[in-house]
Design an enzyme around this catalytic site. Structure first.
Site, PDB file in Angstrom:
ATOM      1  N   LYS A  64      32.582  40.715  40.612  1.00 27.79           N
ATOM      2  CA  LYS A  64      31.400  40.991  41.430  1.00 27.79           C
ATOM      3  C   LYS A  64      30.753  42.331  41.058  1.00 27.79           C
ATOM      4  CE  LYS A  64      29.912  41.602  46.216  1.00 27.79           C
ATOM      5  NZ  LYS A  64      30.287  41.661  47.619  1.00 27.79           N
ATOM      6  N   GLN A  65      31.575  43.359  40.908  1.00 31.16           N
ATOM      7  CA  GLN A  65      31.018  44.699  40.740  1.00 31.16           C
ATOM      8  C   GLN A  65      32.010  45.576  39.984  1.00 31.16           C
ATOM      9  OE1 GLN A  65      31.264  44.803  45.134  1.00 31.16           O
ATOM     10  NE2 GLN A  65      31.574  46.995  44.893  1.00 31.16           N
ATOM     11  N   TRP A  88      33.254  52.173  52.477  1.00 30.79           N
ATOM     12  CA  TRP A  88      33.586  53.178  51.455  1.00 30.79           C
ATOM     13  C   TRP A  88      32.334  53.691  50.762  1.00 30.79           C
ATOM     14  CZ3 TRP A  88      34.661  52.053  45.760  1.00 30.79           C
ATOM     15  CH2 TRP A  88      33.981  50.912  45.319  1.00 30.79           C
ATOM     16  N   GLU A 125      35.418  42.169  44.940  1.00 28.85           N
ATOM     17  CA  GLU A 125      35.946  41.381  46.067  1.00 28.85           C
ATOM     18  C   GLU A 125      36.139  39.902  45.749  1.00 28.85           C
ATOM     19  OE1 GLU A 125      33.046  42.338  49.023  1.00 28.85           O
ATOM     20  OE2 GLU A 125      34.118  44.143  49.645  1.00 28.85           O
TER      21      GLU A 125
END
Ligand code: BGC
Length: 734
Positions: free
Chosen positions: A574-575, A321, A463
């Site tokens: 994570k992000q 993505w 994730e």
């Protein structure tokens, strides 16, 4: 500091992998890692080919590295002059972002080596190097110039059935193991000196060795030209490679360099973001734009870009993505033909996405999480290796990261909005959007006639939390996908028959009737004090600091996510996830909500992916947190200068260049600092220039017209680019 150049002094073996990325030269067709000419496999030399994949035994499929056509080894009196082994007195590598050239200067004491190489932006199959030696001692020189087959592979070998040719033109041809795709490299060398020539050919490649006596003060030069072709290029790869290097040798190094530089100049004219007030920022932006521009598939009209570009085989050379969300924005605003190629790749790989949806029992298009040629899914069910047990860990990226389809639909719609070019939608883009929407209708976790529709068992951009329900980002992109599908009717209102036929041909009639109702029922996330809950139950997880979670690691390479990962049961992410949603759809959040989400999520974000900082920076601009925006911008833009990104996920090497950050740097400058957006076909600016910059300016192309945006602390302007301002703002004489 020179805004266009970056150099490293000294040879540090510990930085070989990093320097290979920093000094990468690429042209969309191939990427030549920034190793010294004499590098052996231990230094990770590679010429990574775009779009050519292979599988060896039961290892992961990955892109193929071609034999290295610019391999040069020098020795004096039998002593190899090798930067990796001979402890040179001085060694400098330098990249010139503007001209896309890599220079090297190594002082071995007895000889000084200088070279300048490039992957031609004018002829994408050509690599060239000018290698010069200045001797400061008398002796017997042996210079081997050839094609090395001793190249780096993560899951190789990939090339078999080698055949070699010697003579004025050297060549190596081979075929890949899985699909038997021919790969050919031919090389020609032009010297300004004579010597005794012999040939060496073994499993390390084929080399011409030129021997002669040299005297102190003597300067010898060799220009090397390598042609690289594969069976996917059509024609006869070996013939073509031979012809190309022969023609290049005839034209000469300077003429090839001139054409290459002119091609780069044209790219900079169309895309350069120039800033005043901070040279480090200016250079970091040039570095980012160089790296992203250098991997654009300009030679093809339906190719995409892997997550680690052409810097090697990391991440299986697959398209994620990252392409639509991070690479695409710079291209769609500056070089729409590249954006079109990226999207055409998705259009052409729709059959693979339909198949993947069917494999899981759904209808519509479920795109590959890690897409290889033809849309083939490269992601396995066991994508991480546990550092303790060395066993593969079941991961769910492949089957649960369903936002990928909506990300693609988002970019297709943005392409139409920004370029005004409907052709791509007509040529398959509209069908892709419809099939993605259909996928989500069938993927809903409860019957569509319920009051609210959930999407359970998904993974969002964060994730580390697997198999969650109603991930805010995922539900948001699904909503957007359904809206985009519905908007198609209006886009094609002047062609109602064509549109009705499309709906009919794709058997979409029934789904069409469900769509507008379904979209209104998608579960909106829970909010607490203006903070959007990342997924159902997130707020109930252990709320501890990043340091606490980090402190629980037993091995620095340990994977944080999944069932046993240290982050999985906590609120550490994570992000950017909710913040990514806010960055993409700022109008769905008030400024206060964005600020509340930012303040909540940022301290809980590891920024364990290079995709994260950019989203936080964009939203920081929107809420006037300009100091934070600046810090995140510099982190994003400097990543391929400073290194320091994550290199390991469990036992898997994930190093390489970071195109998502490179694209992110452009996004922060253009969409964040200048606040650029397109609303109803009009360019809109909402500037947030940090104090560290006094001026920001960049060209863009929207709806077929070229514009120049300028932002200062006094205000922002956008004006049509006439010839004069084109020449003034982007082209500078060296
Ligand atoms: C990130 C993904 C990204 C992938 C490739 C992973 O570490 O979590 O969002 O798509 O890297 O860059």
């Amino acid at each position: 500091m020179n805004e266009w150049k970056f150099s490293v002094n000294g040879y540090d073996p510990a930085c070989t992998a990093l320097d290979g990325n920093r000094f990468l030269c690429a042209n969309g067709y191939m990427g030549l890692r920034g190793t010294v000419e004499e590098a052996d496999k231990g230094q990770f030399p590679a010429v990574t080919l775009a779009g050519v994949y292979d599988r060896f035994e039961d290892k992961w499929r990955e892109p193929v590295n071609a034999p290295h056509g610019l391999s040069i080894r020098l020795s004096l009196d039998g002593q190899p002059l090798d930067a990796g082994r001979a402890a040179p007195l001085k060694h400098t590598m330098e990249i010139d972002y503007r001209t896309g050239t890599i220079s090297r200067e190594t002082d071995f004491g007895a000889a000084l080596v200088r070279s300048r190489r490039f992957a031609s932006m004018a002829f994408c199959h050509l690599l060239a190097d000018r290698y010069e030696v200045l001797f400061s001692a008398d002796g017997e020189m042996a210079l081997s110039v050839g094609i090395s087959t001793d190249v780096w592979d993560i899951n190789g070998p990939h090339l078999f059935d080698y055949s070699f040719e010697r003579g004025d033109t050297l060549s190596v041809s081979a075929v890949t193991g899985e699909k038997r795709i021919p790969v050919a490299v031919a090389q020609r060398a032009v010297t300004d000196f004579e010597g005794e020539v012999s040939f060496v050919q073994d499993e390390g490649g084929v080399f011409r060795v030129i021997r002669r006596a040299v005297r102190a003060g003597e300067r010898l030069t060799v220009c090397v030209f390598a042609g690289v072709y594969t069976g996917l290029d059509g024609g006869r790869p070996l013939e073509n490679a031979r012809q190309l290097c022969q023609s290049a040798a005839q034209i000469g190094y300077e003429a090839c360099l001139y054409a290459h530089r002119a091609a780069w100049e044209a790219i900079w004219q169309r895309s350069e973001v120039s800033v005043s007030g901070n040279e480090e920022a200016a250079r970091a932006l040039h570095a980012s734009q160089y790296h992203l521009n250098s991997i654009a598939p300009r030679h093809a009209d339906n190719m995409s870009i892997p997550a680690r570009g052409l810097s090697g085989q990391t991440y299986k050379g697959a398209v994620f993505w990252d392409t639509e969300m991070f690479f695409f924005p710079m291209f769609v605003y500056t070089q729409p033909e590249v954006a079109r190629s990226l999207l055409r790749y998705r259009i052409d790989t729709l059959p693979g996405a339909l198949e993947k949806a069917a494999e899981y029992g759904y209808r519509g298009a479920f795109y590959a999480w890690e897409s290889q040629e033809g849309g083939r899914e490269g992601c396995t069910n066991f994508n991480v290796v546990d550092v303790f047990t060395h066993r593969p860990v079941r991961t769910y990226f492949r089957d649960k990261q369903i936002h990928i389809s909506g990300d693609i639909a988002y970019a297709l719609y943005a392409y139409w909005e920004i370029t005004g070019d409907r052709f791509l939608l007509e040529e398959g883009g509209a069908r892709v959007i419809l099939e993605c929407a259909r996928f989500y209708l069938s993927r809903a976790s409860c019957r569509l006639d319920r009051e609210e529709i959930d999407f359970a068992d998904v993974i969002g951009p964060d994730e580390y939390h697997e198999r969650v329900t109603n991930n805010a980002y995922t539900n948001g992109i699904i909503l957007n996908c359904m809206e985009n599908a519905l908007a198609l009717e209006d886009i094609f209102k002047d062609r109602p028959e064509w549109f009705t036929r499309l709906i009919k041909e794709t058997h979409f009639e029934k789904d069409w009737l469900l769509l507008s109702e379904a979209k209104n029922k998608i579960r909106r996330p829970r909010k607490r004090n203006g903070v959007t809950e990342q997924f159902d139950g997130y707020f109930d997880l252990e709320d501890c600091s990043l340091d606490t979670v980090r402190g629980r690691l037993r091995d620095p390479r340990e994977y944080w996510g999944g069932d046993h990962g240290v982050a999985g049961c906590t609120q550490v992410i994570k992000q950017a996830d909710v913040i990514a949603l806010a960055a993409l759809f700022p109008d769905s959040f008030t400024d206060g909500e964005i600020a509340a989400n930012w303040d909540y999520y940022e301290p809980r974000t590891e920024h364990g992916s290079s995709l994260s900082a950019c989203m936080y920076a964009l939203t920081a601009c929107r809420t006037g947190k300009l100091d934070q925006a600046w810090e995140l911008f510099m982190r994003t833009a400097s990543i391929d200068i400073l290194g320091g990104g994550k290199e390991w996920a469990g036992e898997i090497y994930i190093g390489g260049t970071h195109p998502a950050s490179n694209g992110g740097a452009w996004m922060i400058a253009a969409l964040g600092f200048a606040g650029l957006s397109m609303k109803n076909g009009e360019i809109s600016l909402d500037p947030h220039l940090p104090k560290q910059l006094s001026r920001l300016s960049f060209p863009l192309t929207a709806r077929g017209t070229r514009w120049i945006v300028t932002v200062t602390h006094e205000g922002a302007s956008v004006r049509q680019a006439d010839e004069r301002c084109r020449a003034g703002s982007a082209i500078r004489e060296e």
